[in-house]
Design an enzyme around this catalytic site. Structure first.
Site, PDB file in Angstrom:
ATOM      1  N   ASP A  89       0.840  -1.290  -0.519  1.00 29.26           N
ATOM      2  CA  ASP A  89       0.156   0.094  -0.041  1.00 29.26           C
ATOM      3  C   ASP A  89       0.988   1.184  -0.436  1.00 29.26           C
ATOM      4  OD1 ASP A  89      -2.450  -1.745  -0.052  1.00 29.26           O
ATOM      5  OD2 ASP A  89      -2.801  -1.329   1.897  1.00 29.26           O
ATOM      6  N   HIS A 133       3.308  -2.670   3.626  1.00 27.18           N
ATOM      7  CA  HIS A 133       3.696  -1.069   2.611  1.00 27.18           C
ATOM      8  C   HIS A 133       5.153  -0.296   2.224  1.00 27.18           C
ATOM      9  CE1 HIS A 133       0.566  -1.580   5.374  1.00 27.18           C
ATOM     10  NE2 HIS A 133      -0.405  -0.660   5.498  1.00 27.18           N
TER      11      HIS A 133
END
Length: 278
Positions: free
Chosen positions: A62, A207
């Site tokens: 992400d 991430h």
């Protein structure tokens, strides 16, 4: 004679009480029947993982805030011959267009992570669809492909979020293995966590801005492969055609499985693979 009158009074009183009880029960029953259809609204669950016979998993990243590590992650993925999936926020796309192009040019999935990283559950169905389309347009303008994968910010969703995403002809995708890299565990802790939790069809959450992710990524890739798994992008792990998700968010095909166990309305894939024509 007096006793007979008393008994009659008691009998009448009992009959009246019984009639009132029956009437109250009937009214309550009718009220519940009217409420039931509202409370029984089917819960729509995103895709957390995929029912797979093959030993395949997906790694996803992400990207919502910084960009210091993106190229490093891309270099590591290239060195290890791994294709992954990046979910990008529209504001991030605005700030780092060259990184968006680099991700796409390297052959990774480019997914939608909302336009502003808002809590989508606080928006209406139409607002969710508009937000999703806004981010899609930004990504398509840079990559030439419209995303077919969507991940809700914060993993926060409700029926409107799933329906809004599906209305854009997209898959709503979560994860079943959280690396917890955002909590800054050691690389070794991340490796062990992922190794212990993956299974066929798992989707791993990471991430692009977590402190120890670049150091951990080569170790994670090695550990996954040592367990006999192939790493593929989410677009390749998803099933084609009509599908549903069970109570755990496991995607399964409706072409070969009884849909009676589904807790989600079946969706049609239609032409969702149109973005893989490059």
């Amino acid at each position: 004679m007096k006793l007979l009158i008393i008994n009659r009074k008691r009998l009448i009183k009992s009959v009246v009480c019984l009639a009132m009880l029956i009437l109250t029960t009937t009214i309550l029953s009718n009220s519940l029947n009217k409420i039931a259809p509202v409370n029984a609204t089917e819960r729509k669950i995103p895709i957390y993982c995929v029912k797979q016979d093959k030993k395949v998993v997906s790694i996803s990243f992400d990207a919502a805030w910084g960009n210091e590590q993106t190229q490093t992650l891309l270099d590591i993925l290239k060195e290890n011959d791994v294709k992954s999936t990046f979910f990008l926020v529209g504001n991030w796309v605005d700030k780092y267009p060259e990184s968006v192009k680099a991700i796409a040019d390297a052959g990774h999935d480019v997914g939608n992570h909302s336009n502003n990283h808002d809590h989508m559950t606080q928006k209406s169905l139409s607002q969710i669809a508009d937000d999703t389309k806004a981010c899609n347009e930004k990504i398509e303008a840079l990559t030439g492909k419209c995303p077919t994968l969507y991940r809700p910010p914060y993993g926060d969703y409700n029926n409107d979020v799933v329906e809004g995403v599906n209305s854009c002809d997209m898959y709503c995708v979560q994860w079943d293995v959280d690396s917890l890299d955002w909590k800054d565990p050691t690389p070794e802790q991340m490796v062990e966590r992922i190794r212990s939790k993956i299974s066929n069809g798992s989707i791993i959450l990471m991430h692009n801005g977590a402190k120890n992710t670049p150091e951990a990524l080569p170790m994670i890739i090695k550990a996954i492969r040592e367990e006999g798994y192939e790493i593929v992008p989410i677009s390749e792990i998803l099933l084609k055609g009509k599908y549903a998700t069970d109570h755990e968010g496991r995607m399964y095909s409706l072409d070969s499985t009884d849909s009676s166990t589904s807790t989600d309305t079946s969706q049609s894939a239609k032409e969702k693979e149109k973005s893989k024509t490059n």
